[in-house]
Design an enzyme around this catalytic site. Structure first.
Site: not given
Lengths: 370, 526
Positions: B70, B99, B135, B163-164, B247, B249, B251, B262, B296-297, B322, B325, B444
């Site tokens: 998932h 293009d 994950w 790919s990314s 991390h 990732e 963002y 926006s 922080h994770h 943040t 924004k 979790r």
């Protein structure tokens, strides 16, 4: 702060220390738990106030500045003054949050001057507790999930402490600074008891420290909180905090039992005794992977297994040393010679494996010594 | 130069060999929606098992495969490719380019994705089952203790990374080289800005992820011990490397969402975006901070206190840009002329729920409090507020907003609004109670739970089924629009829409801006 805390916590400490549909963090019973709870509430209320202010502006705008009401759009699109203001003000609020956060963190990290050291080792999927700084017979034991499979698979009524109960809880003396040394045998686990606000990862090959001082007698329950494989959800922590005299009595009884166990290893046991003990060992150590009927699962089937029906010393080698590269652990360090003999006897005679072999503790000691 | 005015090729070769940014964008969007449904199906299995205490439907090991797939499918298959698809469609049209800069690479970066996910999904049918280590695939659970399928997982991650990286290089090259004359950086629409910064983040961190999985591969097959203490390595090293990727990732996922919001909020406020320049600076600050907060994770791994303090302070700082924004978006709405079509509804939903997710993020940044939150459902609630209500809501808003421009047909507004309300309510029924069970102590990634968590879990599962079902309504609405929607021909489909993409005909022709357009006025003015 200590006095205020104990007043607060009394309300939360029901005999089961579970509250149905609890919606907030529990302040727990320790001083640090209460500090963390207060910090949590402080930050939450700051967020709530900011949130109400921000959303009030937004909802007012959604109500008052609707096109359908004929509101004409203004065209302003910048203001250095407000930009500076809403950069600086949040920054100052953050500093106000960081001050209590820092002091609580320093407290959590103060592992000095512990009166009792306990080594906690995470295994797939159980905890091992070893009391380190006591003289005399060492006290070490495994703590397994006590909830029966029938409750988990919905064929029996689920008890109040469903999935949060163990066969042998960790016993702590109250009002004593206890230092936990936390490590793991296989994968990473995490030892957590919310009510005493201790959570530390158990990492194979490394030892982490944490501490607590439990002021009140009671039963505190927690769980492993780092994904550690299939039965991650089934390795609870149960802590019994008892008075010092009660703790000493418990410790003496544990030592006595350990001495009796080593006596037992010298004797020849009856087949029925070995089978009964073997079933108990199997259910706590083997069942999760090999199935209640030896039918297999994560592990291979025990019923009809060539290893089990074959030569005793190679059977014992697999149990004692594990199989590298698989989930089969080395149980040599986990089981006493008596337990090993019992579980080998049980595996060789249960589930239709009617070999008729009886393994005595002496046989196990013999194979060990080559 | 480009003197052949031709339309798309016929049949399947149009899609296989296309170098057209619109075709490739379309394929990315459909692919990501397919992955969204697949990942959503896995989520339904998870919520069905968690509907009641006790094991009912699946075994614990399979449950872990579901949570793992998932997460992987949603992050790498649904959210990231959907924003790449959006970038493909919109960036050339927004900056006045004909293009993407590297069209053949563009084709390749899409077409390696489906095989990668086919391979990842095929692990479900392999002996030992699919990856079951979450994950975040922490070693040694993902190395020594993993099923053999982990090797296929590693290969799939490598392909996704390639790919990314190709996609991001393409976006950087396009934005830097192909802007129409007069389209200076500070005139670019904010969506282009957020994607430019995101692309730099991707180029910086995807190789780190590739390094992590390569080290896993070495540990599993070639006898190294990067992540095993027994051989002199360190399992925590894995976490540092993973989160140095992980991390930024998050963002990478949320910055393009900021860009979408926006664009849309000003359109339905009929008022220019407030604080354009500060939005750009805030995005850049968030991107910078994302590189220095990864641990922080990992507050509970036993870091030295100096490390804990540094990562706590740095993480708290993210609240500042943040906040800027959120304040800017609300100021954009303030004294506008607001209307509430479906894209705007999803943006307002985003604004409310993302802000809630931001607040819980701030709470999680407080290291001592995190000892109680870490790896509980509180974290699950937090990141679904930012990932689903943040990224997915804004993506949904984007589809409703630009779909009429893409296909020249208008979606059914009543159905769109219904989709919004069912999604919004279903989402909150699903994830709000997860704050409660998390704070009350539910870890979790567990397939079964103690009885005191039962009621909220049942509520959460019901919400998940509602939210899941609402996505079928979305699918129906989109397909019905493309097939038989009411034709629209105004260049500006929305009266408040601003930007070059609204100056081309509707539906957007196969080739746009073969001649560079005149860029009339700075962004942020009308």
């Amino acid at each position: 702060m200590g006095k205020r805390v104990s007043g607060l916590t009394l309300a939360f400490l029901s005999p089961l220390s579970v509250a149905q549909n609890q919606v907030n963090m529990s302040p727990g019973v320790t001083e640090i738990g209460a500090d963390i709870f207060e910090l949590h509430m402080l930050i939450m209320w700051i967020c709530v106030v900011i949130g109400i202010a921000v959303f009030a502006v937004m909802f007012y705008s959604m109500y008052a500045h609707r096109k359908s009401k004929g509101h004409q759009a203004a065209q302003f699109h910048e203001s250095t003054k407000v930009e500076v203001a809403w950069t600086v003000v949040p920054f100052l609020i953050l500093i106000a949050m960081a001050v209590p956060a820092t002091s609580t963190l320093l407290e959590v990290y103060d592992n000095d001057e512990a009166e009792l050291d306990i080594l906690i080792t995470g295994y797939q999927w159980k905890w091992k507790y070893e009391y380190l700084d006591e003289s005399g017979e060492p006290v070490a034991f495994f703590s397994n999930l006590a909830t029966p499979q029938e409750e988990i698979y919905n064929t029996a009524h689920k008890g109040d402490n469903y999935l949060l109960e163990v066969d042998e809880p960790l016993v702590l003396p109250t009002n004593t600074k206890v230092r936990f040394l936390i490590t793991a045998n296989d994968v990473i686990h995490s030892w957590w008891v919310p009510e005493i606000a201790v959570k530390r990862d158990a990492i194979p090959g490394f030892i982490n420290e944490a501490w607590t001082r439990v002021p009140e007698e009671g039963i505190y329950r927690g769980q492993c909180t780092e994904l550690c494989g299939a039965y991650h959800g089934f390795m609870p922590v149960e802590v019994h905090a008892v008075s010092r005299p009660e703790f000493d009595a418990w410790m003496a009884a544990k030592r006595g039992a350990a001495a009796a166990e080593s006596q037992l290893a010298m004797q020849t046991l009856a087949v029925d005794d070995l089978m009964d003990k073997g079933k108990a060992v199997y259910d706590s150590a083997c069942l999760a992977c090999h199935g209640a009927q030896g039918e297999g699962g994560i592990g291979n089937a025990i019923a009809g297994s060539a290893v089990v029906l074959g030569d005793l010393s190679s059977h014992m080698a697999v149990v004692a040393k594990g199989v590298s590269g698989t989930a089969m652990q080395a149980f040599g360090g986990q089981l006493s010679d008596v337990d090993m003999a019992a579980v080998l006897t049980y595996q060789r005679n249960a589930f239709g494996n009617n070999t008729g072999d009886v393994v005595q503790p002496g046989d196990v000691t013999g194979i060990k010594n080559g | 130069m480009g003197d052949h005015h031709h339309g798309p090729a016929q049949g399947i070769s149009r899609w296989l060999f296309t170098t057209n940014h619109k075709d490739i964008g379309t394929m990315y969007l459909w692919f990501s929606f397919a992955m969204f449904l697949l990942g959503g199906f896995f989520a339904m299995v998870i919520r069905a098992e968690l509907f009641q205490p006790g094991m009912q439907l699946v075994e614990p090991g399979f449950f872990n495969q579901m949570t793992t797939l998932h997460g992987l499918v949603m992050v790498f298959g649904a959210i990231m490719p959907s924003f790449v698809g959006l970038a493909n469609w919109l960036i050339p049209m927004m900056i006045g380019a004909p293009d993407m800069a590297l069209p053949r690479m563009n084709n390749w970066s899409f077409w390696i994705l489906p095989p990668a996910f086919l391979m990842l999904a095929s692990t479900l049918f392999m002996e030992g089952g699919a990856p079951a280590f979450g994950w975040t695939f922490y070693a040694p659970l993902s190395t020594t203790y993993a099923a053999p399928s982990v090797t296929f997982f590693i290969f799939a991650i490598h392909i996704l990374g390639v790919s990314s990286i190709m996609g991001s290089i393409n976006i950087i090259a396009t934005v830097m080289n192909m802007r129409a004359p007069g389209m200076t950086y500070m005139k670019m629409p904010l969506f282009v800005w957020t994607w430019l910064i995101t692309a730099f983040l991707l180029v910086a961190v995807m190789p780190v992820l590739a390094g992590a999985v390569t080290m896993m591969l070495m540990d599993i097959h070639f006898g190294t011990s990067f992540f095993s203490a027994a051989g002199g390595g360190d399992p925590v090293l894995f976490q540092h490397i993973f989160w140095f990727f992980g991390h930024p990732e998050v963002y990478i996922i949320i910055l393009p969402a900021f860009g979408v919001v926006s664009q849309i909020i000003p359109a339905f406020s009929r008022k220019p975006l407030f604080g354009y320049a500060s939005m750009v600076y805030a995005t850049a600050s968030i991107a910078f901070l994302s590189f220095i907060v990864w641990a922080h994770h990992m507050y509970t791994v036993g870091m030295p206190i100096a490390g804990e303090l540094f990562f706590m302070y740095a993480t708290m700082l993210i609240a500042v840009p943040t906040g800027v924004k959120v304040f800017n978006w609300i100021s954009t709405m303030w004294r506008g002329a607001l209307s509430f079509e479906t894209p705007m509804l999803f943006c307002i939903g985003f604004l409310i729920l993302f802000t809630l997710g931001g607040f819980t993020g701030l709470m999680l940044s407080i290291a001592p409090a995190d000892f109680q939150y870490h790896d509980t459902y509180f974290v699950v609630a937090h990141f679904h507020y930012v990932m689903v209500a943040g990224a997915v809501f804004s993506m949904t808003a984007a589809v409703y907003y630009w779909l009429p421009k893409w296909c020249g047909r208008m979606y059914n507004e009543a159905m769109g609004k219904t989709h919004f309300w069912i999604s919004f309510i279903g989402f909150n029924i699903t994830f709000f109670p997860q704050h409660f069970v998390g704070l009350a102590g539910m870890p979790r990634r567990i397939p079964d739970y103690a009885l005191q968590f039962a009621d909220f879990n049942m509520m959460s599962s019901i919400g998940a089924f509602i939210y899941g079902a609402s996505q079928l309504l979305f699918l129906y609405n989109v397909v019905a629009t493309i097939v038989a929607g009411k034709p629209v021909s105004d260049e500006k489909v929305w009266d408040g829409a601003e930007g070059l993409e609204w100056t081309v005909p509707t539906p957007a022709p196969y080739h746009t801006f073969e001649e560079p357009p005149l860029v009339p006025k700075p962004a942020g003015t009308i």
